[in-house]
Write an enzyme that holds these catalytic residues in place. Structure first.
Site, short mmCIF file in Angstrom:
data_model
loop_
_atom_site.label_atom_id
_atom_site.label_comp_id
_atom_site.label_asym_id
_atom_site.label_seq_id
_atom_site.Cartn_x
_atom_site.Cartn_y
_atom_site.Cartn_z
N TYR A 49 -43.61 1.96 15.41
CA TYR A 49 -43.57 2.33 16.83
C TYR A 49 -42.76 3.60 17.04
CZ TYR A 49 -42.26 2.32 21.75
OH TYR A 49 -42.05 2.69 23.05
N GLY A 56 -44.17 3.12 24.67
CA GLY A 56 -44.33 2.21 25.79
C GLY A 56 -45.74 1.65 25.85
N ARG A 294 4.60 -15.52 43.59
CA ARG A 294 4.63 -16.80 42.90
C ARG A 294 3.39 -17.03 42.03
NH1 ARG A 294 3.90 -22.34 45.96
NH2 ARG A 294 4.53 -21.03 47.71
N ASN A 423 -42.40 1.10 34.07
CA ASN A 423 -43.10 1.48 32.84
C ASN A 423 -44.42 0.73 32.69
OD1 ASN A 423 -42.68 1.26 29.33
ND2 ASN A 423 -42.92 3.18 30.40
N ALA A 424 -45.23 0.76 33.77
CA ALA A 424 -46.52 0.06 33.80
C ALA A 424 -46.36 -1.42 33.45
CB ALA A 424 -47.52 0.71 32.85
N ASN A 426 -44.55 -2.73 31.39
CA ASN A 426 -44.11 -2.98 30.01
C ASN A 426 -42.66 -3.43 30.04
OD1 ASN A 426 -44.00 -2.80 27.08
ND2 ASN A 426 -42.91 -0.87 27.38
N GLN A 427 -41.84 -2.70 30.80
CA GLN A 427 -40.45 -3.11 31.02
C GLN A 427 -40.43 -3.98 32.29
OE1 GLN A 427 -37.80 0.30 30.99
NE2 GLN A 427 -38.87 1.24 29.27
#
Length: 522
Positions: A49, A56, A294, A423-424, A426-427
């Site tokens: 890749y 992507g 305190r 990201n279309a 993808n993400q």
């Protein structure tokens, strides 16, 4: 075997330009081995890749290895879409250190020439202009790291030794270097990792640890000014609620207060009650203090736990390999996965941000009490010693502290839960860790401004009371502050004093003598 691990403090020093980054022989060998394995895999025309495929959603396309340089260049070009003001030079240097630390693990396949050049950039203090906004941290910090890759290729702008922005190609000419041509996996190895988030988080970690230690010293001085009961700091209290941070704060405050003659001392055997009628004496001093005093071990102890958890997450990330794909030369493997997904740092940064805001709130509440003549046990209103009314002392500074806390609260919405698919699709989930880390960094800057105001106020109070009975720690703090800011006798603008002191408090070298007081106590 030297595994090349670097502490957060070392990374901070490198980011500040006060220390060089040196690679171990093991790291250099690992880089060479991974790059040779990558070149062999490319010659075998293996599907890798981003090396022999598109990116992507376009990863279904095959790319001829002969187009390697153009593929890598186009990756950098389409990702150079950052916007907004540039990241600070120290943040970018930290990002570069984090990226190098990941690449030299030997699972990324970056060219050794790229590694050498990144190291050389740090050595000569050549820093690219990196816009602060534009990354979702899902496939790593693609956008900010792409601006680094662009500068390495001789494009974009850079700062040399802290100077003005100049074209990268001009800086290369000044240094006698040729811009890099990114090939193979160089560009994707550079951009496909969490290094912007990790670098900023590393600096946040050390800055937060330092802020907590300084806040502890301020709490002690605050307690002494109010003749607080030392009993609340007793370590046995922490032993019954054994959160590590609370136990640490009990230990610090108990140890540092041992030589104080200003606190109300703890008596193991309390005095017996006098003969008295059953009615309550309305004006007797309370045997216990307000919670800002305190509950300091509990409040700041909880912050310390968060700070340490965040620091540990940053340490792990800085020892990680966070790009994709990953190369395992010894096993002849190329694995595709998602180590670039920065969720751990996103959660940790948001968690830290909450603790920082709360620490600023504690400081603001201490400032409010110590400047209030109804509560500060004999000190003048707003620490103004002369002609109160004609002069207002720290009244404006106290309002500024309140405003800073209000602004911090408005920035408390977590970034790590704001996922938006991109990201279309993808993400389709994104962690937004860089936004979270940047926000925590902004909170730290404002926290140090609040602490600076508190330090000015408390030191003025100690001088007004002429307190020779202060602990050594508090006397050291007073001396340190006075080297940077004069006493407030008549009203004067305080903006410059606050800014100068906040900057000094945030500097690890300038505060070393103060933090050493706590470090010596373990």
């Amino acid at each position: 075997m030297d595994d090349g691990r670097r502490s957060l403090e070392e990374i901070e020093q490198i980011a500040l330009g006060r220390r060089s980054l040196t690679l171990s022989e093991d790291e250099e060998r690992a880089v060479t081995r991974a790059h040779a394995f990558l070149c062999e895999a490319i010659d075998q025309r293996r599907r890798i890749y981003g090396v022999t495929t598109g990116y992507g959603p376009l990863a279904t396309t095959n790319v001829d290895p002969k187009q390697s340089a153009l593929l890598q260049q186009n990756l950098v070009y389409h990702l150079c879409s950052g916007v907004g003001e540039p990241l600070s030079l120290r943040h970018v240097r930290a990002m570069m250190v984090a990226r190098l630390t990941s690449l030299v693990r030997g699972h990324s396949g970056a060219n050794p020439v790229l590694i050498d050049r990144l190291q050389a950039w740090l050595d000569v203090d050549l820093v690219p202009e990196v816009p602060a906004r534009g990354t979702v941290g899902a496939s790593g910090d693609l956008t900010p790291l792409a601006h680094l890759a662009r500068a390495l290729s001789g494009e974009g702008r850079v700062s040399l030794r802290g100077g003005r922005w100049i074209p990268s190609r001009e800086a290369h000419q000044q240094l006698g270097w040729k811009p890099l041509v990114l090939r193979g996996k160089d560009a994707i190895a550079l951009v496909n990792g969490t290094s912007a988030t990790a670098g900023i988080a590393a600096l946040n970690a050390t800055a937060a640890q330092r802020a907590l230690k300084l806040s502890t010293l301020l709490v002690l001085l605050y307690a002494e000014l109010l003749a607080g009961h030392r009993e609340a700091f007793h370590p046995a209290i922490g032993e019954l609620r054994p959160h590590p941070g609370q136990r640490q704060l009990h230990h610090w405050l108990w140890s540092l207060s041992a030589d104080s003659g200003a606190l109300t001392p703890w008596q193991p055997t309390p005095e017996p009650l006098p003969d008295m009628p059953d009615n309550i004496e309305q004006h007797r001093p309370l045997p216990q203090d307000a919670y800002t005093l305190r509950c300091a071990p509990q409040a700041l102890g909880a912050v310390w736990d968060v700070v340490e958890q965040h620091a540990q997450t940053a340490r792990i990330e800085l020892e990680a390999v966070t790009d994709n794909p990953l190369l395992f030369a010894d096993d002849d493997l190329v694995l595709h996965g998602g180590n670039f997904f920065g969720q751990q740092l996103a959660f940790a940064s948001d968690y830290l941000n909450n603790a920082l805001i709360q620490m600023a709130l504690y400081s603001e509440r201490r400032i409010a009490r110590i400047t209030d003549p109804a509560k500060n046990k004999g000190l003048p209103a707003f620490m103004q010693p002369l002609d109160t009314g004609l002069h207002s002392g720290f009244m404006g500074a106290q309002v500024s502290a309140t405003a800073l806390v209000a602004e911090l609260r408005s920035q408390a919405m977590p970034a790590s839960i704001q996922s938006i698919p991109t990201n279309a699709d993808n993400q389709d989930i994104v962690p937004l860790g860089t936004i979270a880390a940047r926000r925590a960094s902004n909170s730290l800057e404002q926290l140090y401004q609040v602490l600076a105001i508190e330090a000015l106020v408390l030191v003025q109070g100690a001088e007004l009371k002429n307190m020779s009975s202060l602990s050594l720690a508090s006397r050291s703090l007073c001396t340190w502050v006075r080297e940077l800011a004069a006493p407030l006798e008549q009203d004067r603008p305080l903006a410059e004093d606050i800014a100068r002191l906040a900057q000094a408090l945030a500097d690890p070298d300038k505060t070393a003598s103060l933090t050493a007081l706590l470090d010596a106590e373990g």
